[in-house]
Design a protein around this motif. Structure first.
Motif, PDB file in Angstrom:
ATOM      1  N   UNK A 231      48.157  30.312  34.158  1.00 37.87           N
ATOM      2  CA  UNK A 231      46.975  29.521  33.829  1.00 37.87           C
ATOM      3  C   UNK A 231      45.705  30.373  33.760  1.00 37.87           C
ATOM      4  N   UNK A 232      45.574  31.321  34.702  1.00 33.51           N
ATOM      5  CA  UNK A 232      44.287  32.025  34.783  1.00 33.51           C
ATOM      6  C   UNK A 232      44.382  33.545  34.743  1.00 33.51           C
ATOM      7  N   UNK A 233      45.564  34.110  34.910  1.00 35.47           N
ATOM      8  CA  UNK A 233      45.655  35.573  35.011  1.00 35.47           C
ATOM      9  C   UNK A 233      46.808  36.152  34.185  1.00 35.47           C
ATOM     10  N   UNK A 234      47.056  35.562  33.035  1.00 38.61           N
ATOM     11  CA  UNK A 234      48.164  36.023  32.197  1.00 38.61           C
ATOM     12  C   UNK A 234      48.028  37.487  31.785  1.00 38.61           C
ATOM     13  N   UNK A 235      46.880  37.958  31.254  1.00 38.66           N
ATOM     14  CA  UNK A 235      46.765  39.375  30.897  1.00 38.66           C
ATOM     15  C   UNK A 235      46.866  40.293  32.108  1.00 38.66           C
ATOM     16  N   UNK A 236      46.300  39.875  33.239  1.00 46.15           N
ATOM     17  CA  UNK A 236      46.360  40.665  34.470  1.00 46.15           C
ATOM     18  C   UNK A 236      47.808  40.865  34.911  1.00 46.15           C
ATOM     19  N   UNK A 237      48.587  39.788  34.912  1.00 46.47           N
ATOM     20  CA  UNK A 237      49.990  39.884  35.319  1.00 46.47           C
ATOM     21  C   UNK A 237      50.769  40.798  34.384  1.00 46.47           C
ATOM     22  N   UNK A 238      50.511  40.688  33.089  1.00 50.96           N
ATOM     23  CA  UNK A 238      51.205  41.536  32.119  1.00 50.96           C
ATOM     24  C   UNK A 238      50.828  43.006  32.304  1.00 50.96           C
TER      25      UNK A 238
ATOM     26  N   UNK B 291      39.692  40.316  23.006  1.00 47.00           N
ATOM     27  CA  UNK B 291      38.795  41.008  23.937  1.00 47.00           C
ATOM     28  C   UNK B 291      39.218  40.785  25.386  1.00 47.00           C
ATOM     29  N   UNK B 292      39.674  39.583  25.721  1.00 46.01           N
ATOM     30  CA  UNK B 292      40.163  39.308  27.071  1.00 46.01           C
ATOM     31  C   UNK B 292      41.353  40.206  27.397  1.00 46.01           C
ATOM     32  N   UNK B 293      42.296  40.270  26.473  1.00 51.12           N
ATOM     33  CA  UNK B 293      43.478  41.096  26.686  1.00 51.12           C
ATOM     34  C   UNK B 293      43.109  42.576  26.796  1.00 51.12           C
ATOM     35  N   UNK B 294      42.281  43.043  25.877  1.00 49.81           N
ATOM     36  CA  UNK B 294      41.953  44.465  25.841  1.00 49.81           C
ATOM     37  C   UNK B 294      41.192  44.907  27.090  1.00 49.81           C
ATOM     38  N   UNK B 295      40.215  44.131  27.532  1.00 46.13           N
ATOM     39  CA  UNK B 295      39.446  44.535  28.710  1.00 46.13           C
ATOM     40  C   UNK B 295      40.327  44.554  29.956  1.00 46.13           C
ATOM     41  N   UNK B 296      41.236  43.589  30.064  1.00 48.94           N
ATOM     42  CA  UNK B 296      42.112  43.539  31.234  1.00 48.94           C
ATOM     43  C   UNK B 296      43.092  44.698  31.246  1.00 48.94           C
TER      44      UNK B 296
ATOM     45  N   UNK C 174      41.655  43.958  38.564  1.00 51.00           N
ATOM     46  CA  UNK C 174      41.064  42.643  38.677  1.00 51.00           C
ATOM     47  C   UNK C 174      41.182  41.886  37.380  1.00 51.00           C
ATOM     48  N   UNK C 175      40.864  40.603  37.469  1.00 51.38           N
ATOM     49  CA  UNK C 175      40.950  39.735  36.302  1.00 51.38           C
ATOM     50  C   UNK C 175      39.683  38.914  36.191  1.00 51.38           C
ATOM     51  N   UNK C 176      39.088  38.919  34.998  1.00 48.81           N
ATOM     52  CA  UNK C 176      37.895  38.116  34.749  1.00 48.81           C
ATOM     53  C   UNK C 176      38.114  37.189  33.557  1.00 48.81           C
TER      54      UNK C 176
ATOM     55  N   UNK D   3      50.497  60.147  44.120  1.00 47.17           N
ATOM     56  CA  UNK D   3      49.790  59.145  43.342  1.00 47.17           C
ATOM     57  C   UNK D   3      50.303  57.769  43.751  1.00 47.17           C
ATOM     58  N   UNK D   4      49.383  56.887  44.121  1.00 42.08           N
ATOM     59  CA  UNK D   4      49.744  55.513  44.466  1.00 42.08           C
ATOM     60  C   UNK D   4      49.105  54.586  43.443  1.00 42.08           C
ATOM     61  N   UNK D   5      49.912  53.731  42.831  1.00 41.49           N
ATOM     62  CA  UNK D   5      49.400  52.704  41.934  1.00 41.49           C
ATOM     63  C   UNK D   5      49.405  51.372  42.680  1.00 41.49           C
ATOM     64  N   UNK D   6      48.229  50.750  42.795  1.00 45.36           N
ATOM     65  CA  UNK D   6      48.151  49.431  43.413  1.00 45.36           C
ATOM     66  C   UNK D   6      48.361  48.399  42.311  1.00 45.36           C
ATOM     67  N   UNK D   7      49.507  47.731  42.343  1.00 48.02           N
ATOM     68  CA  UNK D   7      49.839  46.729  41.332  1.00 48.02           C
ATOM     69  C   UNK D   7      49.594  45.340  41.930  1.00 48.02           C
ATOM     70  N   UNK D   8      50.536  44.435  41.788  1.00 49.65           N
ATOM     71  CA  UNK D   8      50.384  43.079  42.302  1.00 49.65           C
ATOM     72  C   UNK D   8      51.726  42.371  42.212  1.00 49.65           C
ATOM     73  N   UNK D   9      51.948  41.401  43.098  1.00 45.60           N
ATOM     74  CA  UNK D   9      53.170  40.597  42.981  1.00 45.60           C
ATOM     75  C   UNK D   9      53.146  39.756  41.707  1.00 45.60           C
ATOM     76  N   UNK D  10      51.982  39.668  41.051  1.00 45.37           N
ATOM     77  CA  UNK D  10      51.952  38.921  39.792  1.00 45.37           C
ATOM     78  C   UNK D  10      52.747  39.620  38.699  1.00 45.37           C
ATOM     79  N   UNK D  11      53.096  40.874  38.904  1.00 45.16           N
ATOM     80  CA  UNK D  11      54.005  41.532  37.969  1.00 45.16           C
ATOM     81  C   UNK D  11      55.355  40.824  37.940  1.00 45.16           C
ATOM     82  N   UNK D  12      55.713  40.172  39.060  1.00 42.21           N
ATOM     83  CA  UNK D  12      56.968  39.423  39.149  1.00 42.21           C
ATOM     84  C   UNK D  12      56.757  37.914  39.228  1.00 42.21           C
ATOM     85  N   UNK D  13      55.566  37.517  39.682  1.00 45.10           N
ATOM     86  CA  UNK D  13      55.281  36.109  39.945  1.00 45.10           C
ATOM     87  C   UNK D  13      53.980  35.748  39.228  1.00 45.10           C
ATOM     88  N   UNK D  14      53.996  35.747  37.887  1.00 46.70           N
ATOM     89  CA  UNK D  14      52.753  35.557  37.136  1.00 46.70           C
ATOM     90  C   UNK D  14      52.230  34.134  37.240  1.00 46.70           C
ATOM     91  N   UNK D  15      50.899  34.041  37.255  1.00 45.86           N
ATOM     92  CA  UNK D  15      50.224  32.747  37.250  1.00 45.86           C
ATOM     93  C   UNK D  15      49.585  32.591  35.876  1.00 45.86           C
TER      94      UNK D  15
END
Length: 265
Positions: free
Chosen positions: A151-158, A105-110, A91-93, A137-149
């Motif tokens: 404005x609001x989820x840069x650390x999450x996508x990375x 801190x934003x980067x590290x927590x994410x 998740x991303x906060x 083992x299944x890792x649940x990632x996100x399409x944001x790994x390829x399609x980053x947004x």
């Protein structure tokens, strides 16, 4: 009552752990594995939305090393092993506004939540899986790994991009020893939190919930299927990937996004 006869108890005798398994997609995955006959453990910071006696709950903050150790200790003490690990927590906060508003801190927590938590759990459970010569083992990632947004989820996508890369590398190391590692990358999922987000957007913009939902889909560049995924649809994919029928699958990323990503590869 939903027909579950096609599951045939194919996971009977298996011990499974689902992180972030008390609500949303994690909850749907836990219930899907339970219907397939697995013994299912769920972990999250907060108590489940509804108590299911069949699901063993461990309260833990996996963004911290001591939370991971608590889960490892409790699983091994009570069950002695783990056969299926679903690293669903994420998740991303972080605030909107692009790179300039983000602190260390934003980067590290994410990164701790979305990348290091699964790395630590894998490191804790893999040795026993390798000893028994089996595990998934299944890792649940996100399409944001390829399609980053950005404005609001840069650390999450990375962080999710790092998780996809790590998952592939790990699979190459452990597949010859009997452990399968796979990645599932969902697009937008209509969880309870998504519904609440639509309601907040609608209220603040003076629009309807349907219009708010359309605005989010437009922001993603459109979803050809015309709607977000339901948690149960993601859970169904995960249920297949951990089953004996997927025994030759490893090292692959499975995108489930209704066609959101507009390119090949």
């Amino acid at each position: 009552m939903k027909d579950t006869s096609h599951f045939n108890n194919e996971l009977s005798g298996k011990i499974a752990l689902v992180t972030g398994g008390t609500r949303g997609t994690g909850k749907a995955i836990a219930e899907r594995l339970l219907r397939a006959g697995a013994t299912v453990i769920v972990t999250a910071r907060n108590e489940p939305e509804e108590n299911k006696e069949e699901l063993y709950f461990i309260a833990a903050d996996l963004s911290r090393p001591e939370g991971t150790q608590k889960v490892l200790n409790e699983v091994f003490r009570n069950y002695g092993r783990l056969d299926i690990l679903i690293n669903n927590l994420g998740g991303s906060e972080t605030p909107g506004g692009g790179f300039a508003v983000l602190t260390d801190a934003d980067w590290e927590s994410t990164i701790h939540t979305n990348l290091l938590a699964p790395v630590r759990l894998d490191r804790g459970f893999l040795p026993r899986m390798l000893e028994q010569g089996s595990g998934v083992i299944i890792h649940i990632a996100s399409i944001q790994a390829r399609l980053p947004l950005y404005d609001s989820t840069l650390p999450y996508a990375a962080a999710k991009a790092g998780l996809v890369n790590y998952s592939k590398s790990l699979s190459n190391e452990v597949a010859p020893k009997g452990v399968r590692v796979l990645t599932v990358s969902p697009g937008w999922i209509m969880t309870g939190s998504s519904i609440r987000m639509m309601e907040r957007i609608a209220e603040s913009s003076g629009t309807t919930v349907e219009e708010a939902k359309q605005s989010v889909m437009d922001g993603l560049g459109g979803i050809p299927m015309g709607r977000p995924a339901q948690p149960a649809e993601v859970a169904e994919l995960v249920g297949f990937l951990v089953s004996p029928g997927a025994g030759y699958l490893t090292g692959t990323e499975y995108v489930i996004d209704g066609g959101t990503i507009p390119t090949v590869g």
